[in-house]
Design a protein around this motif. Structure first.
Motif, PDB file in Angstrom:
ATOM      1  N   HIS A   1      62.332 -54.329  79.678  1.00  0.00           N
ATOM      2  CA  HIS A   1      61.852 -53.962  81.012  1.00  0.00           C
ATOM      3  C   HIS A   1      61.074 -55.143  81.598  1.00  0.00           C
TER       4      HIS A   1
ATOM      5  N   ASP B   1      58.885 -56.468  84.806  1.00  0.00           N
ATOM      6  CA  ASP B   1      58.116 -56.007  85.965  1.00  0.00           C
ATOM      7  C   ASP B   1      57.919 -57.139  86.968  1.00  0.00           C
TER       8      ASP B   1
ATOM      9  N   HIS C   1      62.438 -54.047  87.232  1.00  0.00           N
ATOM     10  CA  HIS C   1      61.678 -53.111  88.073  1.00  0.00           C
ATOM     11  C   HIS C   1      61.043 -53.908  89.208  1.00  0.00           C
TER      12      HIS C   1
ATOM     13  N   MET D   1      58.792 -54.301  92.104  1.00  0.00           N
ATOM     14  CA  MET D   1      57.648 -53.743  92.848  1.00  0.00           C
ATOM     15  C   MET D   1      57.348 -54.729  93.966  1.00  0.00           C
TER      16      MET D   1
ATOM     17  N   ASP E   1      57.639 -44.622  83.325  1.00  0.00           N
ATOM     18  CA  ASP E   1      57.022 -45.950  83.247  1.00  0.00           C
ATOM     19  C   ASP E   1      55.523 -45.856  83.499  1.00  0.00           C
TER      20      ASP E   1
HETATM   21 ZN    ZN Z   1      57.667 -51.211  85.216  1.00  0.00          ZN
END
Ligand code: ZN
Ligand code: DX5
Length: 216
Positions: free
Chosen positions: A30, A32, A63, A65, A172
């Motif tokens: 994963h 970020d 992911h 953001m 998450d």
């Molecule tokens: Zn995340």
């Protein structure tokens, strides 16, 4: 599936950290991505995704953001992202964004913050391969788990059955050995864990124990 978040890894030894969680039984990595606008923190970009790709055979779960993700989705997919999640709160044309991810050959994901209701993504569930239910406000690793958000996981798991949807449910934020069973029982299929893995001494023992608690 267990997805260690490299946010809590030692970035001076990123390749070794990734190889270590892969050897320890991780199922995906994963990543970020934070832009300092959508969330107050700033992390990594496509260069790191490309580097992670060279360090492991595991699929990367990226992911995003970030604001205006449409502009950089192609770069992340070119760099090796298998799964790409965008935040519903950052996408005024969510359906178009999710379809862009699929058209470029990756699996499309939508993430929602703890304060965002599940209803807000009901209309796009057919357009995604993954729904990420945030159990912390995004931006930092090591925050406390918000268990109320699991109600959305339960609701979504029912919807998946009722509408015969084919999608993964990812949780998450704040997932650790101690709460992973509760998270699984709600209907989660992908478990992201950053500090819950990287801040422990023995990654293999941690992931093994997590998987043991999943087989209920
Ligand atoms: Zn995340
Ligand atoms: C939060 C990130 C999470 C975070 C999880 O903004 O999206 O992926 O790294 O870290 P832990 O497991 O430490 O809460």
């Amino acid at each position: 599936m267990i997805a260690p978040s490299i946010l809590s890894a030692d970035f001076t030894r990123l390749g070794d950290e990734i190889r270590a969680v892969e050897a320890a039984g991780a199922d995906m990595i994963h990543v970020d991505v934070m832009d300092g606008h959508f969330v107050p923190n700033l992390t990594v970009g496509p260069m790191i995704v490309e580097a992670v790709q060279r360090a492991t055979r595991l699929p990367q779960d990226v992911h995003l953001m970030i604001e205006n993700p449409e502009a950089s989705i192609p770069e992340y997919i070119k760099a090796g992202a298998h799964w790409v999640s965008v935040h519903a709160e950052a996408c005024p044309h969510l359906q178009r964004t999710l379809n862009l991810i699929r058209d470029l050959g990756a699996q499309s994901g939508v993430a929602i913050n703890p304060a965002t209701p599940l209803e807000s993504i009901h209309p796009v569930l057919e357009d995604c391969d993954l729904v990420v239910i945030m159990t912390v406000p995004p931006g930092f690793g090591g925050q406390p788990f918000i268990s109320q958000a699991l109600n959305k996981v339960r609701e979504l798991a029912l919807l998946v059955q009722k509408r015969k949807l084919s999608l993964e449910i990812e949780v998450d934020g704040g997932v650790k050995i101690d709460n992973i069973k509760e998270v699984a029982e709600a209907g989660t299929t992908i478990f992201v864990s950053g500090s819950g893995i990287f801040k422990t001494k023995n990654y293999a023992a941690t992931i093994q124990e997590m998987k043991k608690r999943l087989s209920f």
